[in-house]
Design an enzyme around this catalytic site. Structure first.
Site, PDB file in Angstrom:
ATOM      1  CE1 TYR A 169      -4.107  -1.424  -0.602  1.00  0.00           C
ATOM      2  CE2 TYR A 169      -3.218  -3.136   0.823  1.00  0.00           C
ATOM      3  CZ  TYR A 169      -4.163  -2.707  -0.099  1.00  0.00           C
ATOM      4  OH  TYR A 169      -5.137  -3.566  -0.537  1.00  0.00           O
ATOM      5  NE  ARG A 193      -0.324   0.033  -6.073  1.00  0.00           N
ATOM      6  CZ  ARG A 193       0.818  -0.691  -6.175  1.00  0.00           C
ATOM      7  NH1 ARG A 193       1.036  -1.699  -5.379  1.00  0.00           N
ATOM      8  NH2 ARG A 193       1.725  -0.408  -7.088  1.00  0.00           N
ATOM      9  CG  HIS A 214     -13.665  -0.924  -2.845  1.00  0.00           C
ATOM     10  ND1 HIS A 214     -13.493  -1.354  -4.144  1.00  0.00           N
ATOM     11  CD2 HIS A 214     -14.856  -1.447  -2.449  1.00  0.00           C
ATOM     12  CE1 HIS A 214     -14.530  -2.094  -4.503  1.00  0.00           C
ATOM     13  NE2 HIS A 214     -15.374  -2.161  -3.504  1.00  0.00           N
TER      14      HIS A 214
HETATM   15  N1  APR Z   1     -10.555   4.332 -19.983  1.00  0.00           N
HETATM   16  C1  APR Z   1     -11.641   3.566 -19.717  1.00  0.00           C
HETATM   17  N2  APR Z   1     -11.579   2.326 -19.181  1.00  0.00           N
HETATM   18  C2  APR Z   1     -10.364   1.841 -18.908  1.00  0.00           C
HETATM   19  C3  APR Z   1      -9.178   2.565 -19.144  1.00  0.00           C
HETATM   20  C4  APR Z   1      -9.302   3.863 -19.708  1.00  0.00           C
HETATM   21  N3  APR Z   1      -8.249   4.636 -19.985  1.00  0.00           N
HETATM   22  N4  APR Z   1      -8.123   1.783 -18.770  1.00  0.00           N
HETATM   23  C5  APR Z   1      -8.628   0.640 -18.309  1.00  0.00           C
HETATM   24  N5  APR Z   1      -9.977   0.657 -18.387  1.00  0.00           N
HETATM   25  C6  APR Z   1     -10.936  -0.360 -17.923  1.00  0.00           C
HETATM   26  C7  APR Z   1     -10.555  -1.795 -18.196  1.00  0.00           C
HETATM   27  O1  APR Z   1     -11.000  -2.200 -19.486  1.00  0.00           O
HETATM   28  C8  APR Z   1     -11.293  -2.529 -17.079  1.00  0.00           C
HETATM   29  O2  APR Z   1     -12.613  -2.871 -17.475  1.00  0.00           O
HETATM   30  O3  APR Z   1     -10.986  -0.257 -16.519  1.00  0.00           O
HETATM   31  C9  APR Z   1     -11.361  -1.496 -15.960  1.00  0.00           C
HETATM   32  C10 APR Z   1     -10.473  -1.774 -14.772  1.00  0.00           C
HETATM   33  O4  APR Z   1     -10.932  -2.942 -14.137  1.00  0.00           O
HETATM   34  P1  APR Z   1     -10.291  -3.484 -12.794  1.00  0.00           P
HETATM   35  O5  APR Z   1      -8.816  -3.517 -12.903  1.00  0.00           O
HETATM   36  O6  APR Z   1     -10.990  -4.751 -12.459  1.00  0.00           O
HETATM   37  O7  APR Z   1     -10.646  -2.327 -11.716  1.00  0.00           O
HETATM   38  P2  APR Z   1     -12.005  -2.107 -10.904  1.00  0.00           P
HETATM   39  O8  APR Z   1     -13.188  -2.447 -11.720  1.00  0.00           O
HETATM   40  O9  APR Z   1     -11.922  -0.743 -10.347  1.00  0.00           O
HETATM   41  O10 APR Z   1     -11.865  -3.162  -9.739  1.00  0.00           O
HETATM   42  C11 APR Z   1     -12.822  -3.150  -8.726  1.00  0.00           C
HETATM   43  O11 APR Z   1     -11.545  -4.686  -7.458  1.00  0.00           O
HETATM   44  O12 APR Z   1      -9.588  -5.514  -6.671  1.00  0.00           O
HETATM   45  C12 APR Z   1     -10.637  -4.720  -6.368  1.00  0.00           C
HETATM   46  O13 APR Z   1     -10.721  -3.145  -4.697  1.00  0.00           O
HETATM   47  C13 APR Z   1     -10.278  -3.302  -6.012  1.00  0.00           C
HETATM   48  O14 APR Z   1     -11.671  -1.344  -6.280  1.00  0.00           O
HETATM   49  C14 APR Z   1     -11.112  -2.474  -6.954  1.00  0.00           C
HETATM   50  C15 APR Z   1     -12.190  -3.438  -7.406  1.00  0.00           C
END
Ligand code: APR
Length: 265
Positions: A71, A74, A123
Site C-alpha cells: 500500500y 500504491r 473501498h
Molecule cells: N478508460 C476507460 N476504461 C479503462 C481505461 C481507460 N483509460 N483503462 C482501463 N480501463 C478499464 C478496463 O478495461 C477494465 O474494465 O478499466 C477497468 C479496470 O478494471 P479493474 O482492474 O478490475 O478495476 P475495478 O473495476 O476498479 O476493480 C474493482 O476490485 O480488486 C478490487 O478493490 C479493487 O476497487 C477495486 C475493485
C-alpha cells in the site's frame, strides 16, 4: 446497448442536457490515464501481487509488513499522478447540475484532487489508516517503508483503511451510494470491470430504478449487458475530445490540482 457511434454520443449528450442529477461510478480505469495501474488484465496489479498475499485480512495477519509495503507503493504511485480530463470534467459537472455525486471504488484520492466534493469511497482511502483494535481512523501520509506504527490511542496495530477481499463495506457509504445512484437521472459507469460486489450491483439497482446508465470503458465488461449505452475508448479521451464531440466541454484548468498539492493543503 449501443456501441460508440455518433448516434450514441448524441444520445448521451442530449440526455446530459436534460439531466439534473448525475452520478459518476468509477473504477481503476478512470485513473489509468493518470498513470495508476488497474487491478485486472495485462499489467494489472493482481498479476504481480496475488490478492491472497496483499489484500485480505488473513494476509495482513500473516505478514503486515508485506501488506503495508504494497500500500505504500500504491501511495507513491498516487502521489506521482494528477487528475486527468475525466476526473476534471466530472468535477466540473458540479457547476452544471443540481447534484453531482461520485461513487468510486478507487482509493487514490484523484476525484478529490480534481475538485469533486460529493464523494463516496466504497473501498476506503489510501491516505488513511485504521487501528485493528479500537477502529480509530486517522490521516496517514507516510510514503516509505517503516516499522509497524502502533495506534496512538490504544497501542493496537494500524492497518490501511482499505476494504479487503472478504470484508464488508461501510454500511453508511453503501447506503448513501445506493440512494444517490437510484435517485440520479444519469449514472456514468467509468473504467470498471464490474466484477466486484456489492459495488457492481449498485449499477444494476440504478438500472432497475429506470436510471439512464452509460458505460465508458476500453472494452466490454460484465456491466455492458446492463447499461443503456456503452462508449468504448479511453475515458479521458472521450471526455476531452478537442473537436467538440466530447461529452461536455472541460472544466477550467484551475481544477487540475496535483495530488501532492492537495495533500499539502
Ligand atoms: N478508460 C476507460 N476504461 C479503462 C481505461 C481507460 N483509460 N483503462 C482501463 N480501463 C478499464 C478496463 O478495461 C477494465 O474494465 O478499466 C477497468 C479496470 O478494471 P479493474 O482492474 O478490475 O478495476 P475495478 O473495476 O476498479 O476493480 C474493482 O476490485 O480488486 C478490487 O478493490 C479493487 O476497487 C477495486 C475493485
Amino acid at each position: 446497448m449501443e456501441t460508440e457511434t455518433a448516434a450514441a454520443l448524441k444520445l448521451v449528450r442530449d440526455r446530459l442536457l436534460r439531466a439534473r442529477k448525475v452520478v459518476a461510478f468509477s473504477g481503476a480505469g478512470i485513473s489509468e490515464e493518470s498513470g495508476i495501474p488497474t487491478f485486472r488484465g495485462s499489467g494489472g496489479l493482481w498479476n504481480s501481487h496475488p490478492i491472497e498475499e496483499v489484500a485480505t485480512p488473513q494476509a495482513f495477519q500473516r505478514n503486515p509488513k508485506l501488506v503495508w509495503d504494497f500500500y505504500l507503493e500504491r501511495r507513491r504511485d498516487a502521489l506521482r499522478a494528477k487528475p486527468n480530463p475525466a476526473h476534471v470534467a466530472i468535477a466540473g459537472w458540479q457547476e452544471r447540475f443540481s447534484f453531482c455525486g461520485v461513487v468510486t471504488q478507487n482509493v487514490d484520492g484523484l476525484h478529490r484532487a480534481a475538485g469533486s466534493r460529493n464523494i463516496q469511497e466504497l473501498h476506503g482511502n489510501l491516505w488513511q489508516s485504521r487501528c485493528t483494535q479500537c477502529e480509530r481512523v486517522s490521516e496517514d501520509r507516510a510514503l516509505e517503508a517503516r516499522d509497524l506504527a502502533p495506534c496512538t490511542d490504544c497501542g493496537g496495530l494500524m492497518r490501511p483503511h482499505i476494504v479487503w477481499f472478504g470484508e464488508s463495506l461501510d454500511p453508511e457509504v453503501l447506503a448513501t451510494s445506493a440512494r444517490w445512484m437510484r435517485d440520479a437521472d444519469m449514472v456514468f459507469v467509468i473504467g470498471t470491470s464490474g466484477v466486484v460486489e456489492p459495488a457492481a450491483s449498485l449499477v444494476r439497482d440504478a438500472k432497475r430504478c429506470a436510471v439512464f446508465t452509460v458505460e465508458l470503458n476500453l472494452s466490454k465488461t460484465a456491466l455492458t449487458p446492463v447499461v443503456d449505452v456503452s462508449l468504448f475508448g479511453k475515458c479521458g479521451v472521450i471526455f476531452s475530445r478537442a473537436d467538440g464531440s466530447g461529452l461536455l466541454e472541460q472544466a477550467p484548468n484551475r481544477r487540475r490540482t496535483k495530488l501532492s498539492r492537495w495533500l499539502r493543503d
